[in-house]
Design a protein around this motif. Structure first.
Motif, short mmCIF file in Angstrom:
data_model
loop_
_atom_site.label_atom_id
_atom_site.label_comp_id
_atom_site.label_asym_id
_atom_site.label_seq_id
_atom_site.Cartn_x
_atom_site.Cartn_y
_atom_site.Cartn_z
N SER A 135 -5.63 -12.05 1.39
CA SER A 135 -6.86 -12.34 0.38
C SER A 135 -6.84 -12.48 -1.18
CB SER A 135 -8.22 -11.45 0.54
OG SER A 135 -7.80 -10.14 0.97
N HIS A 136 -4.79 -11.43 -0.89
CA HIS A 136 -4.55 -11.23 -2.52
C HIS A 136 -5.48 -9.74 -3.19
CE1 HIS A 136 -1.87 -14.61 -2.56
NE2 HIS A 136 -3.05 -15.33 -2.29
N ARG A 137 -5.95 -9.19 -2.27
CA ARG A 137 -6.60 -8.12 -2.70
C ARG A 137 -5.90 -6.91 -2.71
NH1 ARG A 137 -12.37 -8.03 0.85
NH2 ARG A 137 -13.51 -10.18 0.03
N ALA A 138 -5.77 -6.54 -4.02
CA ALA A 138 -5.46 -5.04 -3.60
C ALA A 138 -5.46 -3.92 -3.16
CB ALA A 138 -4.67 -4.59 -5.04
N ARG A 139 -4.61 -3.53 -1.80
CA ARG A 139 -4.12 -3.18 -1.11
C ARG A 139 -3.09 -1.67 -1.32
NH1 ARG A 139 -6.13 -3.30 5.67
NH2 ARG A 139 -5.19 -0.99 5.90
N GLU A 140 -3.13 -0.84 -1.99
CA GLU A 140 -1.88 0.31 -1.91
C GLU A 140 -2.14 1.21 -0.47
OE1 GLU A 140 -1.18 2.65 -4.90
OE2 GLU A 140 -0.38 0.52 -6.10
N VAL A 141 -1.53 1.53 0.27
CA VAL A 141 -0.44 2.03 1.40
C VAL A 141 -0.16 2.69 1.46
CG1 VAL A 141 0.05 2.62 3.96
CG2 VAL A 141 -1.42 0.19 2.60
N THR A 142 -0.21 4.41 1.21
CA THR A 142 0.64 5.84 1.25
C THR A 142 1.30 6.74 2.47
OG1 THR A 142 0.24 6.20 -0.66
CG2 THR A 142 1.12 7.41 -0.15
N VAL A 143 2.54 6.11 3.33
CA VAL A 143 2.72 7.24 4.09
C VAL A 143 4.07 7.92 4.04
CG1 VAL A 143 1.56 5.12 5.81
CG2 VAL A 143 3.77 5.10 4.93
N SER A 144 3.90 9.05 4.62
CA SER A 144 5.06 9.62 4.53
C SER A 144 5.28 10.15 6.09
CB SER A 144 4.59 11.35 4.23
OG SER A 144 4.42 11.35 2.78
N LEU A 145 6.92 10.08 6.27
CA LEU A 145 7.10 9.72 8.04
C LEU A 145 8.85 10.50 7.77
CD1 LEU A 145 9.04 6.51 7.76
CD2 LEU A 145 6.68 6.04 8.30
N ARG A 146 9.61 10.70 8.32
CA ARG A 146 10.81 10.76 8.90
C ARG A 146 12.03 9.39 9.22
NH1 ARG A 146 14.46 14.62 8.75
NH2 ARG A 146 13.12 15.89 8.15
N ALA A 147 12.72 8.70 8.51
CA ALA A 147 13.19 7.66 8.82
C ALA A 147 15.19 8.07 9.03
CB ALA A 147 12.83 6.89 8.11
N ALA A 148 15.45 6.53 9.66
CA ALA A 148 16.94 6.75 9.88
C ALA A 148 17.74 5.46 9.53
CB ALA A 148 16.89 6.88 11.04
N GLY A 149 16.16 4.57 8.05
CA GLY A 149 16.66 3.85 7.16
C GLY A 149 16.33 2.67 7.28
N LEU A 150 15.71 1.50 6.41
CA LEU A 150 14.74 0.25 5.87
C LEU A 150 15.88 -0.29 5.94
CD1 LEU A 150 14.50 3.66 4.36
CD2 LEU A 150 12.14 1.80 4.21
N VAL A 151 15.61 -1.25 6.32
CA VAL A 151 15.95 -2.98 5.65
C VAL A 151 14.99 -3.81 5.37
CG1 VAL A 151 16.93 -5.04 6.03
CG2 VAL A 151 17.63 -2.22 7.30
N LEU A 152 15.11 -4.22 3.86
CA LEU A 152 13.87 -4.43 3.25
C LEU A 152 14.70 -7.05 3.25
CD1 LEU A 152 13.53 -2.24 2.38
CD2 LEU A 152 12.62 -2.98 0.07
N LYS A 153 14.24 -7.76 4.03
CA LYS A 153 14.22 -9.09 3.45
C LYS A 153 13.88 -9.92 3.00
CE LYS A 153 17.47 -8.60 7.94
NZ LYS A 153 18.59 -9.02 7.24
#
Length: 756
Positions: free
Chosen positions: A602-620
């Motif tokens: 729908s292209h509606r702006a929906r922001e999400v905020t989370v806090s977590l413990r992570a060992a790494g991320l990959v953005l593709k």
């Protein structure tokens, strides 16, 4: 009998190409692309087979249309057009059938209608004036000087020496040099004259005697015949109501001037087709320059040198002060307004005066004071800073379209030249190309030098380093090439097959004997790709802001395919306070705050905020499956960001803590989501390491926060309002509104674009 055997052999070759497109059998994987190359070689060695091959390809196209075998239409159409560009002696009936077929394809969706329209335009030109396509291609690619067709093309082959082995670089360079040593300007002019006369006059032009006469002609006479042929063809092509009789008469005069007075009588009687068999007229490979990419601004510098007039080939010390063939200096062209720095009052000078009058002159005594306008505005077109040819639709790719319009962007200035930039390597090389493309576009907003006169086309061939048996397995470095292969099957069969062939060429011993005639397979495929691959797929470039200290301005960079985040093993300061109890393990990873805008249909702006413990991320940024390539077809055209994959696929390796009788333990789970932009900040003392486009040379360490968003057009902030009468809040709103421009998309050419 010979004719039927030749047609049967051509039919078998065409059917082999079709089987190659229709099957994924392992037996055919090693020889993919060879059938198309061998088919073109057969008619190149024996041009008399061209009409038969055109008829076979046309029958197969009509059969594919009737049986709705769309996956073979574009490959067969490109193969047919490549044959027609070089062929002579094609009947008008075959041209008309091909043109009618292309017009029927206009009712199909993209990319079929787009490719068909391009082919129909070429066919109409070639039917009106036979030989036009061949002549224009050779003149542009070989930079043959003439006044009637001043277009120039050049292929820039860029190789990163740190990513491609020296043996591969040497093998490619030697093959290019060996082929171009035989393509002298004199040889190319002979090819143009021979092809034009043979295409227009047919068997009556005595091609054997004509070939011998051209070989013996001195340079001055050859240039005279060349310019006469170019003038005849271009004048005929430029007429609204062309006269074929007058055109043939002019070419007949050129033939008689070449062969002598007795040629006219022999031409009227006709030649002996058995004795006067037409020799092969090759289509020379384009002019290719080989470059080792060692300088960040090397691409821009090479393009500037390409546009320099021949009389100014020496590169000045200051590239910013460039004057391109009568254009105003780049700085003058880029400034839309000029702010006066004087007091605003000047003497009323006489109109048309070159110099101000002397102080004691009567004009100065009678002169009054007049208020001078503080700002002089120029009436440039509204899109001067963002030509339509550079941009594309929003999203990762567009399903339609060749290069943007090549019409006039400025009064009296049109893009006469085409730079075909071909890069060899893996995803790391494409990341570097994205950096250079972004820098070039940013520079163009400040110094508007290249865009008005240059059409920039980008091409890519995957060349991966061979894997050593004992070496650890490298990460996947060919994701973008695999995506292009899934999107365009003809690209997969033609271009992606070059990687093993290039390594085989590099492993062969060097041959110092240049007298041997060798078919340059790799150069031929490269030539076919840059000539027929004119349908781009647009990829979103992403910008990343990197904070090593939140109190300082961030560093900025761009990436195209991937951003990888690792957690550094940094320790707490000695005097730091830790709320953790002594003896309790922190566990792996780091506490991260992730804020992102969720990608919705729908292209509606929906922001999400989370806090977590992570060992790494990959953005593709590259889709990983065929379903993502084609995308849902039921969405409206306005749903571009999700349909066209203008979003990042984020994989987060989350650390999950669990308690049991043995104590606390940690496990990892991978969460994935899709987003348009992303902001991540480390909440504890752990620092982050960013790796852009899988390139170890583009590593950022000790990062505490980073932000990722689609890279906007570089000129998006060029018109921010600074009106003093606006309140600060209104001014910020105005700046934000005007800064929302189209995203910066980088086109990579394929044969068809996205095939659904």
């Amino acid at each position: 009998m010979e004719s039927s055997d030749a047609e049967l052999d051509l039919l078998r070759s065409v059917q082999a190409v079709l089987r190659e497109l229709s099957t994924q059998a392992p037996a055919l994987q090693s020889n993919r692309g060879m059938w198309r190359w061998s088919l073109h070689k057969k008619v190149e060695r024996d041009p008399g087979k061209s009409p038969a091959l055109v008829g076979i390809l046309l029958r197969e196209l009509e059969k594919a249309e009737s049986e709705d075998l769309r996956h073979v239409i574009i490959p067969l159409l490109h193969t047919l057009m490549y044959v027609l560009t070089k062929a002579t002696g094609i009947s008008e009936e075959l041209y008309q059938r091909t043109y009618t077929f292309c017009m029927r394809l206009l009712t199909l969706p993209t990319p079929y209608c787009t490719v068909a329209l391009e082919c129909a335009i070429r066919l109409k030109t070639e039917t009106a004036v036979p030989g036009t396509l061949y002549q224009r291609m050779v003149i542009a690619e070989q930079n043959l000087t003439n006044d009637l067709y001043p277009y120039r093309e050049r292929v820039f082959l860029f190789v990163d020496p740190e990513l491609v082995s020296p043996s591969v670089c040497s093998a490619l360079l030697l093959e290019i040099q060996a082929a171009q040593e035989k393509q002298t300007p004199e040889a190319c002019m002979r090819h143009v004259v021979s092809h034009a006369l043979q295409a227009a006059l047919g068997d009556t032009c005595e091609v054997g005697a004509l070939h011998q006469k051209l070989q013996a002609s001195p340079r001055s006479a050859l240039e005279r015949y060349f310019h006469a042929v170019v003038a005849a063809v271009e004048q005929m092509a430029g007429e609204h109501s062309p006269s074929p009789a007058g055109y043939l008469e002019r070419l007949e005069e050129i033939r008689c001037a070449l062969l002598g007075p007795a040629a006219a009588a022999r031409g009227r009687c006709g030649g002996d087709p058995l004795r006067d068999r037409p020799p092969s007229i090759p289509l020379p490979s384009p002019h290719i320059t080989f470059h080792l990419w060692t300088d960040e601004e090397q691409l821009w510098k090479e393009l500037v040198l390409f546009l320099r007039p021949r009389s100014q080939l020496r590169l000045s010390a200051d590239l910013e002060a460039l004057d391109l063939q009568g254009l105003p200096p780049c700085g003058e062209l880029a400034r839309v307004s000029v702010l006066s720095t004087d007091s605003g009052i000047e003497r009323d000078l006489p109109s048309g005066a070159d110099e101000p009058p002397a102080p004691s002159s009567p004009e100065m005594e009678r002169a009054g004071l007049q208020r001078k306008g503080g700002i002089k505005k120029r009436a440039w077109p509204p899109n001067i800073l963002m030509p339509g040819s550079w941009g594309g639709p929003p999203g990762l790719h567009r399903r339609t379209g060749g290069p943007g319009g090549d019409g006039e962007l400025l009064p009296g200035v049109s893009r006469l030249h085409t730079a075909r930039v071909l890069v060899l390597g893996d995803d790391r090389m494409l990341g570097r190309l994205a950096q250079a493309y972004h820098s070039l576009r940013k520079r163009e907003t400040q110094k508007f030098c290249l865009t008005p006169r240059l059409s920039l086309q980008l091409y890519y061939i995957r060349v991966l380093a061979p894997e050593a048996p004992s070496a650890p397995r490298e990460p996947e470095l060919g994701e973008l090439a695999a995506f292009l292969g899934r999107a365009d099957p003809w690209y997969e069969n033609t271009v992606n097959t070059l990687c093993p062939a290039i390594h085989k060429l590099a492993a062969m011993p060097l041959s110092l004997d240049t007298s041997q005639t060798v078919d340059p397979f790799i150069l031929d495929v490269i030539t076919y790709y840059v000539r027929m691959g004119i349908q781009p797929i647009y990829f979103q470039i992403y910008t990343v802001k990197i904070f090593s200290d939140l109190s300082q301005d961030p560093a900025e960079d761009v990436f195209l395919t991937e951003l990888k985040v690792k957690i550094q093993d940094s320790k707490l300061p000695k005097d730091g306070f830790s709320p953790k109890k002594r003896g309790v393990a922190e566990g792996p990873g780091a506490e991260l705050s992730i804020c992102y805008q969720k990608a919705l249909l729908s292209h509606r702006a929906r922001e999400v905020t989370v806090s977590l413990r992570a060992a790494g991320l990959v953005l593709k940024a590259i889709p990983a499956s065929d379903a993502e390539v084609s995308g849902p077809t039921h969405l409206p055209p306005t749903a571009a960001p999700v349909r066209d994959h203008a979003c990042l696929n984020v994989s987060v390796t989350e650390v999950v803590k669990s308690s049991n009788l043995a104590g606390r333990s940690f496990s990892t789970v991978t969460n994935t989501f899709r987003t348009v932009d992303l902001r991540i900040q480390s909440q504890d003392q752990r620092l982050l390491t960013l790796l852009l486009d899988k390139d170890s040379r583009r590593t950022f360490r000790n990062v505490v926060r980073f932000e990722v968003a689609p890279c906007p057009e570089p000129c998006s902030g060029a018109h921010k309002s600074k009106a003093p009468w606006l309140s600060s809040h209104r001014q910020k709103e105005t700046e934000v509104t005007k800064a929302k421009s189209k995203p910066l998309l980088m086109p990579i050419n394929t044969f068809s674009g996205i095939v659904q």
